[in-house]
Design an enzyme around this catalytic site. Structure first.
Site, short mmCIF file in Angstrom:
data_model
loop_
_atom_site.label_atom_id
_atom_site.label_comp_id
_atom_site.label_asym_id
_atom_site.label_seq_id
_atom_site.Cartn_x
_atom_site.Cartn_y
_atom_site.Cartn_z
N TYR A 31 0.91 -1.24 0.21
CA TYR A 31 -0.18 -0.25 -0.04
C TYR A 31 0.95 1.32 -0.02
O TYR A 31 2.15 1.28 0.22
CB TYR A 31 -0.82 0.03 1.28
CG TYR A 31 -0.33 0.49 2.43
CD1 TYR A 31 0.51 -0.66 3.23
CD2 TYR A 31 -0.58 1.71 2.99
CE1 TYR A 31 1.23 -0.02 4.49
CE2 TYR A 31 0.08 2.10 4.25
CZ TYR A 31 0.91 1.08 4.95
OH TYR A 31 1.70 1.59 6.10
N HIS A 101 -0.80 -21.57 0.52
CA HIS A 101 0.39 -20.58 0.82
C HIS A 101 1.12 -20.39 -0.59
O HIS A 101 1.46 -19.19 -0.41
CB HIS A 101 1.14 -21.26 1.86
CG HIS A 101 0.62 -21.17 3.30
ND1 HIS A 101 1.16 -21.06 4.39
CD2 HIS A 101 -0.90 -21.33 3.58
CE1 HIS A 101 0.56 -21.09 5.51
NE2 HIS A 101 -0.73 -21.19 5.27
N LYS A 147 6.58 -1.89 1.98
CA LYS A 147 5.29 -1.42 2.51
C LYS A 147 3.99 -2.31 2.37
O LYS A 147 3.29 -1.99 1.51
CB LYS A 147 5.06 0.12 1.74
CG LYS A 147 3.98 0.90 2.86
CD LYS A 147 3.95 2.27 2.48
CE LYS A 147 3.24 3.27 3.18
NZ LYS A 147 3.35 3.34 4.60
N GLU A 179 12.74 2.83 14.21
CA GLU A 179 11.68 3.75 13.89
C GLU A 179 10.58 3.85 14.71
O GLU A 179 10.76 3.22 15.86
CB GLU A 179 11.29 3.72 12.21
CG GLU A 179 10.81 2.19 12.16
CD GLU A 179 10.32 2.00 10.56
OE1 GLU A 179 10.29 2.92 9.68
OE2 GLU A 179 10.12 0.64 10.30
N LEU A 203 11.27 1.45 7.21
CA LEU A 203 10.69 1.80 5.91
C LEU A 203 11.48 2.87 5.41
O LEU A 203 11.70 4.19 6.18
CB LEU A 203 9.16 2.14 6.22
CG LEU A 203 8.53 2.40 4.80
CD1 LEU A 203 8.02 1.01 4.00
CD2 LEU A 203 7.17 3.07 4.94
C1 LIG Z 1 6.77 1.65 9.61
C2 LIG Z 1 6.79 3.04 9.01
N1 LIG Z 1 7.94 3.88 8.84
C3 LIG Z 1 8.03 4.95 8.14
C4 LIG Z 1 6.73 5.71 7.67
C5 LIG Z 1 6.98 7.08 7.20
O1 LIG Z 1 6.93 6.87 5.54
P1 LIG Z 1 6.45 7.99 4.70
O2 LIG Z 1 7.22 9.12 5.12
O3 LIG Z 1 6.52 7.69 3.33
O4 LIG Z 1 4.98 8.42 5.26
C6 LIG Z 1 5.75 5.01 7.87
C7 LIG Z 1 4.52 5.51 7.08
O5 LIG Z 1 3.18 4.77 7.11
C8 LIG Z 1 5.54 3.59 8.59
O6 LIG Z 1 4.62 2.87 8.50
#
Ligand SMILES: Cc1ncc(COP(=O)(O)O)c(C=O)c1O
Length: 289
Positions: A31, A101, A147, A179, A203
């Site tokens: 997503y 699976h 993502k 994070e 991410l």
């Molecule tokens: C785990 C995670 N880290 C970082 C981010 C930040 O990503 P972005 O700056 O692209 O919104 C998100 C955003 O949903 C996230 O789910």
């Protein structure tokens, strides 16, 4: 509310998801969330690039081109007509029967696209005072760069922090801060800005990309290096970033004050620059029309 369902714009009540859609059964999908400011999709290209990267990483062949996807998303935005919003879109691998699976042959399954738009506003009052967070062990999988719609690990971490009365979880893996539950995490220490390097443990945020550019322009030294809980607690400033929350100061972690307990000067400077960059992008887009 109108939503995008594959290539059609329909009322949300008309959407039919098969019981054996792999997204529904396995969380087998990806997503994106794009923030829309005054009708302008902010950093759309970067979000689409990341969707394609996520798709490649889960060996999913997207059944549309970037231009087609972009046109569909914009068609939905025009239909819904919200100027300040966020658009959520996901692609699941589609329906494969019976439930197995094994990945189905890509020729035998059609990925399902869904998108919806909800109003969004800048969380200015929270940005002014900051939020409280708690440390939570990062027990997610080792593909945090994808993502994925399978967010249970993130949800469990956030819930653990919420249950202790905190707004957010600061995730820690092997002693290092990775994070937050749905945002990238930053600290300012000795005047230097730090964040976890990209890789499979976080991410690669789109807001993070923008902060990188802004830090350079503002002459703020940035080091993408790991740091520990102890180093974070001793930092002058801490904040998290995401496309929807933009820059959000974190002023307390595990009941310990960060800096003087207020959003710090580097955070404020970056936030002002972040907002200015959005305004300039919106203006440039309006001038093009
Ligand atoms: C785990 C995670 N880290 C970082 C981010 C930040 O990503 P972005 O700056 O692209 O919104 C998100 C955003 O949903 C996230 O789910």
């Amino acid at each position: 509310m109108k939503v995008l369902w594959n290539d059609q714009i329909v009322d949300e009540s008309e959407v039919k998801i098969d019981l054996e859609d792999r997204g529904y059964q396995f969380g087998d999908g990806i997503y994106e969330v794009i923030r829309i400011y005054d009708g302008y999709f902010y950093m759309e290209k970067e979000h689409l690039d990341r969707l394609w990267t996520s798709a490649e990483k889960i060996r999913l062949t997207l059944p549309f081109t970037r231009t087609e996807l972009s046109q569909r998303l914009h068609r939905l935005a025009a239909e819904v007509g919200l100027a300040n919003a966020r658009i959520y879109f996901q692609v699941t691998r589609g329906t494969a029967k019976p439930r197995l699976h094994d990945f189905p042959d890509s020729a035998e399954v059609t990925p399902v696209l869904l998108a919806d738009i909800q109003p969004a506003t800048r969380p200015a009052s929270k940005q002014n005072i900051g939020i409280q967070a708690g440390f939570v062990e990062d027990k997610r999988w080792l593909h945090c760069d994808i993502k994925s719609i399978s967010l249970l690990g993130n949800l469990l971490a956030l819930d653990e922090a919420n249950q202790k009365g905190y707004d957010e979880a600061v995730l820690v893996r092997d002693g290092n801060v990775t994070e937050a539950s749905a945002s990238n995490l930053w600290m300012v220490s000795g005047g230097v800005l730090y964040t976890h390097p990209d890789g499979n443990l976080i991410l690669p945020g789109i807001a993070k990309l923008k902060i990188r550019q802004l830090a350079k322009v503002l002459g703020i030294e940035l080091r993408e290096e790991t740091f520990t809980k102890k180093e974070l607690l001793a930092a002058e400033e801490c904040f998290k970033t995401s496309s929807v929350a933009e820059i959000m100061p974190i002023v307390e972690i595990d009941d310990q004050t960060i800096g003087d307990g207020m959003p710090g000067p580097v955070t404020k400077k970056l936030l002002a620059a972040y907002i200015e960059a959005i305004e300039l992008a919106v203006q440039a887009h309006q001038n093009e029309k």
